[in-house]
Scaffold this motif. Structure first.
Motif, PDB file in Angstrom:
ATOM      1  N   ARG A   1       0.867  -1.181   0.000  1.00  0.00           N
ATOM      2  CA  ARG A   1       0.000   0.000   0.000  1.00  0.00           C
ATOM      3  C   ARG A   1       0.906   1.234   0.000  1.00  0.00           C
ATOM      4  O   ARG A   1       1.732   1.388   0.897  1.00  0.00           O
ATOM      5  CB  ARG A   1      -0.896  -0.034   1.232  1.00  0.00           C
ATOM      6  N   VAL A   2       0.742   2.104  -0.979  1.00  0.00           N
ATOM      7  CA  VAL A   2       1.733   3.153  -1.236  1.00  0.00           C
ATOM      8  C   VAL A   2       1.081   4.532  -1.333  1.00  0.00           C
ATOM      9  O   VAL A   2      -0.024   4.668  -1.855  1.00  0.00           O
ATOM     10  CB  VAL A   2       2.478   2.857  -2.573  1.00  0.00           C
ATOM     11  N   PHE A   3       1.784   5.525  -0.819  1.00  0.00           N
ATOM     12  CA  PHE A   3       1.391   6.910  -1.071  1.00  0.00           C
ATOM     13  C   PHE A   3       2.644   7.774  -1.140  1.00  0.00           C
ATOM     14  O   PHE A   3       3.737   7.351  -0.750  1.00  0.00           O
ATOM     15  CB  PHE A   3       0.392   7.429  -0.022  1.00  0.00           C
ATOM     16  N   ILE A   4       2.473   8.996  -1.660  1.00  0.00           N
ATOM     17  CA  ILE A   4       3.571   9.953  -1.792  1.00  0.00           C
ATOM     18  C   ILE A   4       3.207  11.140  -0.919  1.00  0.00           C
ATOM     19  O   ILE A   4       2.069  11.622  -0.962  1.00  0.00           O
ATOM     20  CB  ILE A   4       3.770  10.358  -3.263  1.00  0.00           C
TER      21      ILE A   4
ATOM     22  N   LEU B   1      -1.837   6.029  -3.716  1.00  0.00           N
ATOM     23  CA  LEU B   1      -1.818   5.108  -4.862  1.00  0.00           C
ATOM     24  C   LEU B   1      -2.505   3.785  -4.564  1.00  0.00           C
ATOM     25  O   LEU B   1      -2.775   3.013  -5.484  1.00  0.00           O
ATOM     26  CB  LEU B   1      -0.373   4.849  -5.311  1.00  0.00           C
ATOM     27  N   GLY B   2      -2.764   3.489  -3.291  1.00  0.00           N
ATOM     28  CA  GLY B   2      -3.419   2.236  -2.928  1.00  0.00           C
ATOM     29  C   GLY B   2      -2.474   1.053  -3.036  1.00  0.00           C
ATOM     30  O   GLY B   2      -1.258   1.191  -2.979  1.00  0.00           O
ATOM     31  N   GLU B   3      -3.061  -0.136  -3.194  1.00  0.00           N
ATOM     32  CA  GLU B   3      -2.262  -1.369  -3.265  1.00  0.00           C
ATOM     33  C   GLU B   3      -1.624  -1.488  -4.650  1.00  0.00           C
ATOM     34  O   GLU B   3      -2.328  -1.526  -5.657  1.00  0.00           O
ATOM     35  CB  GLU B   3      -3.152  -2.590  -3.019  1.00  0.00           C
ATOM     36  N   LEU B   4      -0.304  -1.543  -4.684  1.00  0.00           N
ATOM     37  CA  LEU B   4       0.426  -1.705  -5.942  1.00  0.00           C
ATOM     38  C   LEU B   4       1.203  -3.002  -5.922  1.00  0.00           C
ATOM     39  O   LEU B   4       1.705  -3.413  -4.867  1.00  0.00           O
ATOM     40  CB  LEU B   4       1.433  -0.563  -6.134  1.00  0.00           C
ATOM     41  N   PRO B   5       1.367  -3.660  -7.069  1.00  0.00           N
ATOM     42  CA  PRO B   5       2.275  -4.806  -7.119  1.00  0.00           C
ATOM     43  C   PRO B   5       3.675  -4.356  -6.693  1.00  0.00           C
ATOM     44  O   PRO B   5       4.131  -3.268  -7.076  1.00  0.00           O
ATOM     45  CB  PRO B   5       2.256  -5.216  -8.594  1.00  0.00           C
ATOM     46  N   VAL B   6       4.346  -5.156  -5.889  1.00  0.00           N
ATOM     47  CA  VAL B   6       5.671  -4.800  -5.386  1.00  0.00           C
ATOM     48  C   VAL B   6       6.614  -4.431  -6.537  1.00  0.00           C
ATOM     49  O   VAL B   6       7.407  -3.494  -6.436  1.00  0.00           O
ATOM     50  CB  VAL B   6       6.245  -5.955  -4.522  1.00  0.00           C
ATOM     51  N   GLY B   7       6.495  -5.127  -7.670  1.00  0.00           N
ATOM     52  CA  GLY B   7       7.378  -4.868  -8.811  1.00  0.00           C
ATOM     53  C   GLY B   7       7.141  -3.541  -9.492  1.00  0.00           C
ATOM     54  O   GLY B   7       7.990  -3.070 -10.262  1.00  0.00           O
ATOM     55  N   THR B   8       6.003  -2.906  -9.221  1.00  0.00           N
ATOM     56  CA  THR B   8       5.695  -1.610  -9.834  1.00  0.00           C
ATOM     57  C   THR B   8       6.436  -0.471  -9.139  1.00  0.00           C
ATOM     58  O   THR B   8       6.777   0.536  -9.757  1.00  0.00           O
ATOM     59  CB  THR B   8       4.173  -1.343  -9.767  1.00  0.00           C
ATOM     60  N   VAL B   9       6.693  -0.628  -7.844  1.00  0.00           N
ATOM     61  CA  VAL B   9       7.248   0.467  -7.041  1.00  0.00           C
ATOM     62  C   VAL B   9       8.569   1.004  -7.604  1.00  0.00           C
ATOM     63  O   VAL B   9       8.753   2.224  -7.693  1.00  0.00           O
ATOM     64  CB  VAL B   9       7.365   0.042  -5.559  1.00  0.00           C
TER      65      VAL B   9
ATOM     66  N   GLY C   1       2.714   5.098 -15.810  1.00  0.00           N
ATOM     67  CA  GLY C   1       1.864   3.948 -16.108  1.00  0.00           C
ATOM     68  C   GLY C   1       1.150   3.361 -14.906  1.00  0.00           C
ATOM     69  O   GLY C   1       0.533   2.304 -14.997  1.00  0.00           O
ATOM     70  N   VAL C   2       1.207   4.052 -13.766  1.00  0.00           N
ATOM     71  CA  VAL C   2       0.547   3.553 -12.548  1.00  0.00           C
ATOM     72  C   VAL C   2      -0.860   4.145 -12.490  1.00  0.00           C
ATOM     73  O   VAL C   2      -1.038   5.369 -12.534  1.00  0.00           O
ATOM     74  CB  VAL C   2       1.345   3.938 -11.289  1.00  0.00           C
ATOM     75  N   VAL C   3      -1.850   3.260 -12.412  1.00  0.00           N
ATOM     76  CA  VAL C   3      -3.243   3.681 -12.352  1.00  0.00           C
ATOM     77  C   VAL C   3      -3.657   3.764 -10.885  1.00  0.00           C
ATOM     78  O   VAL C   3      -3.402   2.847 -10.105  1.00  0.00           O
ATOM     79  CB  VAL C   3      -4.152   2.672 -13.101  1.00  0.00           C
ATOM     80  N   PHE C   4      -4.273   4.872 -10.508  1.00  0.00           N
ATOM     81  CA  PHE C   4      -4.753   5.011  -9.127  1.00  0.00           C
ATOM     82  C   PHE C   4      -5.999   5.880  -9.130  1.00  0.00           C
ATOM     83  O   PHE C   4      -6.251   6.625 -10.077  1.00  0.00           O
ATOM     84  CB  PHE C   4      -3.663   5.611  -8.220  1.00  0.00           C
ATOM     85  N   GLU C   5      -6.762   5.768  -8.054  1.00  0.00           N
ATOM     86  CA  GLU C   5      -8.003   6.545  -7.927  1.00  0.00           C
ATOM     87  C   GLU C   5      -7.641   7.962  -7.495  1.00  0.00           C
ATOM     88  O   GLU C   5      -7.059   8.162  -6.435  1.00  0.00           O
ATOM     89  CB  GLU C   5      -8.919   5.907  -6.872  1.00  0.00           C
ATOM     90  N   GLU C   6      -7.970   8.932  -8.336  1.00  0.00           N
ATOM     91  CA  GLU C   6      -7.659  10.330  -8.005  1.00  0.00           C
ATOM     92  C   GLU C   6      -8.705  10.873  -7.038  1.00  0.00           C
ATOM     93  O   GLU C   6      -9.886  10.908  -7.354  1.00  0.00           O
ATOM     94  CB  GLU C   6      -7.636  11.172  -9.280  1.00  0.00           C
TER      95      GLU C   6
ATOM     96  N   LEU D   1      10.620  14.710  -0.459  1.00  0.00           N
ATOM     97  CA  LEU D   1       9.460  14.028  -1.039  1.00  0.00           C
ATOM     98  C   LEU D   1       9.581  12.552  -0.654  1.00  0.00           C
ATOM     99  O   LEU D   1      10.610  11.924  -0.913  1.00  0.00           O
ATOM    100  CB  LEU D   1       9.477  14.191  -2.556  1.00  0.00           C
ATOM    101  N   HIS D   2       8.552  12.017  -0.008  1.00  0.00           N
ATOM    102  CA  HIS D   2       8.605  10.660   0.542  1.00  0.00           C
ATOM    103  C   HIS D   2       7.707   9.710  -0.254  1.00  0.00           C
ATOM    104  O   HIS D   2       6.527  10.016  -0.487  1.00  0.00           O
ATOM    105  CB  HIS D   2       8.126  10.657   2.001  1.00  0.00           C
ATOM    106  N   LEU D   3       8.253   8.566  -0.629  1.00  0.00           N
ATOM    107  CA  LEU D   3       7.479   7.446  -1.174  1.00  0.00           C
ATOM    108  C   LEU D   3       7.313   6.474  -0.014  1.00  0.00           C
ATOM    109  O   LEU D   3       8.299   5.948   0.516  1.00  0.00           O
ATOM    110  CB  LEU D   3       8.234   6.792  -2.334  1.00  0.00           C
ATOM    111  N   VAL D   4       6.071   6.275   0.422  1.00  0.00           N
ATOM    112  CA  VAL D   4       5.804   5.598   1.686  1.00  0.00           C
ATOM    113  C   VAL D   4       4.996   4.329   1.461  1.00  0.00           C
ATOM    114  O   VAL D   4       4.074   4.307   0.632  1.00  0.00           O
ATOM    115  CB  VAL D   4       5.034   6.540   2.647  1.00  0.00           C
ATOM    116  N   GLY D   5       5.328   3.277   2.214  1.00  0.00           N
ATOM    117  CA  GLY D   5       4.541   2.045   2.230  1.00  0.00           C
ATOM    118  C   GLY D   5       3.929   1.849   3.601  1.00  0.00           C
ATOM    119  O   GLY D   5       4.484   2.303   4.610  1.00  0.00           O
ATOM    120  N   SER D   6       2.779   1.190   3.659  1.00  0.00           N
ATOM    121  CA  SER D   6       2.152   0.932   4.958  1.00  0.00           C
ATOM    122  C   SER D   6       1.730  -0.523   5.055  1.00  0.00           C
ATOM    123  O   SER D   6       1.635  -1.239   4.064  1.00  0.00           O
ATOM    124  CB  SER D   6       0.945   1.850   5.179  1.00  0.00           C
TER     125      SER D   6
END
Length: 198
Positions: A11-14, A55-63, A121-126, A166-171
């Motif tokens: 689960r990722v956000f910026i 960004l919600g749940e992303l495949p680990v390989g996308t990060v 190329g990352v799709v997320f709910e805006e 600028l932080h790329l964060v996982g939870s």
């Protein structure tokens, strides 16, 4: 033996994070509420952040695909000058502190972050960008605590600070029954307003 298979998604956000001195100012203001409202689920101070893009749940390989474009974006952006300001609540349950300062720069940064993610190329709910710092959540059925605490924060104005990274964060949301914990996947210093290498 327990299965130690790593999760396939994260689960990722910026986000931006206030510096320690700004968080301590707000924590001092909240201290009475910690005592009078212990039933609130208080976020850890070290996890306070301003979400620019969820960004919600992303495949680990996308990060890893996000790292180069976000690093370039950070280098080309000046740190916005911000302050923690007042308080409010969403849906009677989510307590937050507002954000003051250079909101035009903050909104521009959020827009650029979201565009960069989509261009990768990352799709997320805006969701609409409403700058805030989530402080706590009331338990189900508690419709008054968040509002009471928010009223107590109404006059709070924190000192100005520069959002320097600028932080790329996982939870770990959904992976444990305990409190939500966040970890930096990576963080990049915001630059001087010029693209890297210029």
């Amino acid at each position: 033996m327990q299965d130690q298979t790593p999760p396939a998604t994260v689960r990722v956000f910026i986000a931006l994070a206030p510096p320690d001195h700004a968080k301590e100012e707000l924590a001092r203001e909240l201290r009475p509420a910690y005592g009078t409202h212990p039933q609130m689920r208080w976020n850890r101070i070290e996890d306070w952040h301003i979400t620019l893009a969820f960004l919600g749940e992303l495949p680990v390989g996308t990060v890893p695909l996000l790292r180069p474009p976000l690093a370039g974006l950070a280098a080309a952006r000046r740190p916005p000058s911000l302050a923690l300001l007042g308080g409010g609540h969403f849906d009677d349950r989510v307590l937050w502190s507002g954000i003051g300062g250079d909101l035009d720069a903050l909104h521009a940064l959020a827009t650029e972050v979201r565009t960069t993610v989509k261009d990768s190329g990352v799709v997320f709910e805006e969701r609409p960008f409403r700058p805030h710092l989530t402080l706590a959540r009331a338990r189900r059925g508690d419709h008054s605590s968040a509002g009471e605490i928010a009223r107590g924060l109404a006059g709070f104005t924190g000192g100005r600070w520069a959002a320097e990274r600028l932080h790329l964060v996982g939870s770990n949301v959904g992976r444990s029954s305990g409190p939500i914990h966040y970890r930096d996947i990576e963080a990049w210093p915001l630059g001087d307003g010029h693209p890297a290498g210029t």
